[in-house]
Design a protein around this motif. Structure first.
Motif, PDB file in Angstrom:
ATOM      1  N   ALA A  56      -5.410  13.224   6.325  1.00  0.00           N
ATOM      2  CA  ALA A  56      -4.645  13.467   5.106  1.00  0.00           C
ATOM      3  C   ALA A  56      -5.128  14.691   4.344  1.00  0.00           C
ATOM      4  O   ALA A  56      -4.364  15.334   3.656  1.00  0.00           O
ATOM      5  CB  ALA A  56      -4.702  12.229   4.203  1.00  0.00           C
ATOM      6  N   ARG A  57      -6.384  15.020   4.471  1.00  0.00           N
ATOM      7  CA  ARG A  57      -6.912  16.138   3.691  1.00  0.00           C
ATOM      8  C   ARG A  57      -6.598  17.499   4.312  1.00  0.00           C
ATOM      9  O   ARG A  57      -6.342  18.462   3.602  1.00  0.00           O
ATOM     10  CB  ARG A  57      -8.417  15.960   3.535  1.00  0.00           C
ATOM     11  N   TYR A  58      -6.612  17.589   5.641  1.00  0.00           N
ATOM     12  CA  TYR A  58      -6.469  18.899   6.287  1.00  0.00           C
ATOM     13  C   TYR A  58      -5.271  19.018   7.216  1.00  0.00           C
ATOM     14  O   TYR A  58      -4.888  20.106   7.582  1.00  0.00           O
ATOM     15  CB  TYR A  58      -7.733  19.215   7.103  1.00  0.00           C
ATOM     16  N   GLY A  59      -4.680  17.943   7.656  1.00  0.00           N
ATOM     17  CA  GLY A  59      -3.620  17.997   8.654  1.00  0.00           C
ATOM     18  C   GLY A  59      -2.249  18.242   8.060  1.00  0.00           C
ATOM     19  O   GLY A  59      -2.061  18.309   6.852  1.00  0.00           O
ATOM     20  N   SER A 109       4.783  10.210   3.705  1.00  0.00           N
ATOM     21  CA  SER A 109       4.055   9.732   2.527  1.00  0.00           C
ATOM     22  C   SER A 109       4.922   8.695   1.820  1.00  0.00           C
ATOM     23  O   SER A 109       6.019   9.018   1.352  1.00  0.00           O
ATOM     24  CB  SER A 109       3.737  10.878   1.573  1.00  0.00           C
ATOM     25  N   THR A 110       4.441   7.459   1.752  1.00  0.00           N
ATOM     26  CA  THR A 110       5.206   6.418   1.070  1.00  0.00           C
ATOM     27  C   THR A 110       5.323   6.710  -0.429  1.00  0.00           C
ATOM     28  O   THR A 110       6.337   6.387  -1.041  1.00  0.00           O
ATOM     29  CB  THR A 110       4.580   5.030   1.280  1.00  0.00           C
ATOM     30  N   ALA A 111       4.305   7.323  -1.009  1.00  0.00           N
ATOM     31  CA  ALA A 111       4.351   7.642  -2.441  1.00  0.00           C
ATOM     32  C   ALA A 111       5.435   8.680  -2.725  1.00  0.00           C
ATOM     33  O   ALA A 111       6.185   8.553  -3.696  1.00  0.00           O
ATOM     34  CB  ALA A 111       2.994   8.130  -2.925  1.00  0.00           C
ATOM     35  N   ILE A 163       0.830  -1.202   0.000  1.00  0.00           N
ATOM     36  CA  ILE A 163       0.000   0.000   0.000  1.00  0.00           C
ATOM     37  C   ILE A 163       0.866   1.254   0.000  1.00  0.00           C
ATOM     38  O   ILE A 163       2.039   1.212   0.359  1.00  0.00           O
ATOM     39  CB  ILE A 163      -0.940   0.060   1.229  1.00  0.00           C
ATOM     40  N   ASP A 164       0.281   2.346  -0.415  1.00  0.00           N
ATOM     41  CA  ASP A 164       0.846   3.673  -0.178  1.00  0.00           C
ATOM     42  C   ASP A 164      -0.017   4.315   0.886  1.00  0.00           C
ATOM     43  O   ASP A 164      -1.236   4.135   0.905  1.00  0.00           O
ATOM     44  CB  ASP A 164       0.808   4.532  -1.446  1.00  0.00           C
ATOM     45  N   TYR A 165       0.601   5.037   1.798  1.00  0.00           N
ATOM     46  CA  TYR A 165      -0.160   5.740   2.828  1.00  0.00           C
ATOM     47  C   TYR A 165       0.373   7.147   2.995  1.00  0.00           C
ATOM     48  O   TYR A 165       1.513   7.448   2.631  1.00  0.00           O
ATOM     49  CB  TYR A 165      -0.142   4.998   4.169  1.00  0.00           C
ATOM     50  N   VAL A 166      -0.476   8.005   3.517  1.00  0.00           N
ATOM     51  CA  VAL A 166      -0.096   9.350   3.944  1.00  0.00           C
ATOM     52  C   VAL A 166      -0.427   9.437   5.415  1.00  0.00           C
ATOM     53  O   VAL A 166      -1.562   9.172   5.818  1.00  0.00           O
ATOM     54  CB  VAL A 166      -0.852  10.452   3.168  1.00  0.00           C
ATOM     55  N   MET A 167       0.554   9.748   6.229  1.00  0.00           N
ATOM     56  CA  MET A 167       0.339   9.922   7.663  1.00  0.00           C
ATOM     57  C   MET A 167       0.364  11.426   7.950  1.00  0.00           C
ATOM     58  O   MET A 167       1.268  12.126   7.504  1.00  0.00           O
ATOM     59  CB  MET A 167       1.449   9.231   8.458  1.00  0.00           C
ATOM     60  N   ARG A 175       8.115   9.167  -1.008  1.00  0.00           N
ATOM     61  CA  ARG A 175       9.414   8.516  -0.815  1.00  0.00           C
ATOM     62  C   ARG A 175       9.661   7.433  -1.859  1.00  0.00           C
ATOM     63  O   ARG A 175      10.744   6.877  -1.935  1.00  0.00           O
ATOM     64  CB  ARG A 175       9.500   7.857   0.570  1.00  0.00           C
ATOM     65  N   GLN A 176       8.618   7.105  -2.640  1.00  0.00           N
ATOM     66  CA  GLN A 176       8.661   6.025  -3.625  1.00  0.00           C
ATOM     67  C   GLN A 176       9.053   4.703  -2.964  1.00  0.00           C
ATOM     68  O   GLN A 176       9.833   3.927  -3.503  1.00  0.00           O
ATOM     69  CB  GLN A 176       9.602   6.372  -4.780  1.00  0.00           C
ATOM     70  N   GLN A 177       8.490   4.471  -1.751  1.00  0.00           N
ATOM     71  CA  GLN A 177       8.730   3.239  -1.003  1.00  0.00           C
ATOM     72  C   GLN A 177       7.410   2.751  -0.420  1.00  0.00           C
ATOM     73  O   GLN A 177       7.098   3.021   0.742  1.00  0.00           O
ATOM     74  CB  GLN A 177       9.732   3.480   0.134  1.00  0.00           C
ATOM     75  N   PRO A 178       6.603   2.032  -1.204  1.00  0.00           N
ATOM     76  CA  PRO A 178       5.345   1.505  -0.677  1.00  0.00           C
ATOM     77  C   PRO A 178       5.596   0.636   0.550  1.00  0.00           C
ATOM     78  O   PRO A 178       6.671   0.048   0.705  1.00  0.00           O
ATOM     79  CB  PRO A 178       4.786   0.670  -1.832  1.00  0.00           C
ATOM     80  N   TYR A 179       4.586   0.544   1.410  1.00  0.00           N
ATOM     81  CA  TYR A 179       4.658  -0.263   2.622  1.00  0.00           C
ATOM     82  C   TYR A 179       4.071  -1.634   2.315  1.00  0.00           C
ATOM     83  O   TYR A 179       2.976  -1.736   1.768  1.00  0.00           O
ATOM     84  CB  TYR A 179       3.875   0.429   3.743  1.00  0.00           C
ATOM     85  N   ALA A 180       4.786  -2.702   2.661  1.00  0.00           N
ATOM     86  CA  ALA A 180       4.334  -4.064   2.365  1.00  0.00           C
ATOM     87  C   ALA A 180       4.443  -4.940   3.603  1.00  0.00           C
ATOM     88  O   ALA A 180       5.362  -4.789   4.407  1.00  0.00           O
ATOM     89  CB  ALA A 180       5.166  -4.655   1.234  1.00  0.00           C
ATOM     90  N   TRP A 181       3.479  -5.874   3.742  1.00  0.00           N
ATOM     91  CA  TRP A 181       3.516  -6.872   4.806  1.00  0.00           C
ATOM     92  C   TRP A 181       2.564  -7.997   4.449  1.00  0.00           C
ATOM     93  O   TRP A 181       1.756  -7.870   3.537  1.00  0.00           O
ATOM     94  CB  TRP A 181       3.184  -6.252   6.166  1.00  0.00           C
ATOM     95  N   ALA A 182       2.659  -9.094   5.171  1.00  0.00           N
ATOM     96  CA  ALA A 182       1.739 -10.216   4.986  1.00  0.00           C
ATOM     97  C   ALA A 182       0.620 -10.074   6.003  1.00  0.00           C
ATOM     98  O   ALA A 182       0.886  -9.973   7.213  1.00  0.00           O
ATOM     99  CB  ALA A 182       2.455 -11.547   5.156  1.00  0.00           C
ATOM    100  N   LEU A 183      -0.614 -10.021   5.541  1.00  0.00           N
ATOM    101  CA  LEU A 183      -1.747  -9.886   6.459  1.00  0.00           C
ATOM    102  C   LEU A 183      -1.701 -10.978   7.519  1.00  0.00           C
ATOM    103  O   LEU A 183      -1.451 -12.141   7.217  1.00  0.00           O
ATOM    104  CB  LEU A 183      -3.066  -9.981   5.698  1.00  0.00           C
ATOM    105  N   GLY A 184      -1.913 -10.561   8.764  1.00  0.00           N
ATOM    106  CA  GLY A 184      -1.980 -11.506   9.865  1.00  0.00           C
ATOM    107  C   GLY A 184      -0.654 -11.907  10.459  1.00  0.00           C
ATOM    108  O   GLY A 184      -0.617 -12.700  11.398  1.00  0.00           O
ATOM    109  N   ASP A 185       0.464 -11.347   9.970  1.00  0.00           N
ATOM    110  CA  ASP A 185       1.760 -11.767  10.509  1.00  0.00           C
ATOM    111  C   ASP A 185       2.185 -10.995  11.761  1.00  0.00           C
ATOM    112  O   ASP A 185       3.224 -11.267  12.334  1.00  0.00           O
ATOM    113  CB  ASP A 185       2.857 -11.702   9.440  1.00  0.00           C
TER     114      ASP A 185
END
Length: 94
Positions: A44-47, A52-54, A35-39, A56-66
């Motif tokens: 994300a709209r007003y704060g 931002s992973t996008a 996923i890409d996220y904005v923290m 940084r061009q580094q999407p966040y990845a993991w295995a669901l449930g791990d």
């Protein structure tokens, strides 16, 4: 102007809204998701943006449930507690 999103609240208090509903099959554990996220400080709209992973061009990845990611992010993607799972290509605010 972009219409305001209507947020829902899960049984454990996670607030979420879909800005864009994806399509296809929902991911299930132990599926690897990327996923890409904005923290931001208040949304994300007003704060103030913190990360931002996008950008940084580094999407966040993991295995669901791990157990490697924070529970709220896992719930926002995988669903549960009244939150439907995200579908590929979707955009969700949580």
């Amino acid at each position: 102007a972009t219409p305001a999103l209507e947020f829902s609240t899960s049984s454990n208090g996670l607030q979420w809204a879909d800005a864009k509903v994806g399509s296809g099959t929902a991911p299930q554990a132990p599926c690897r998701v990327v996923i890409d996220y904005v923290m931001s400080t208040t949304g994300a709209r007003y704060g103030a943006k913190i990360d931002s992973t996008a950008e940084r061009q580094q999407p966040y990845a993991w295995a669901l449930g791990d157990g490697s990611t924070i529970p709220g992010l896992e719930q926002a993607v995988a669903g549960g507690g009244g939150v439907p799972p995200m579908l590929p290509g979707g955009v969700r605010r949580a």
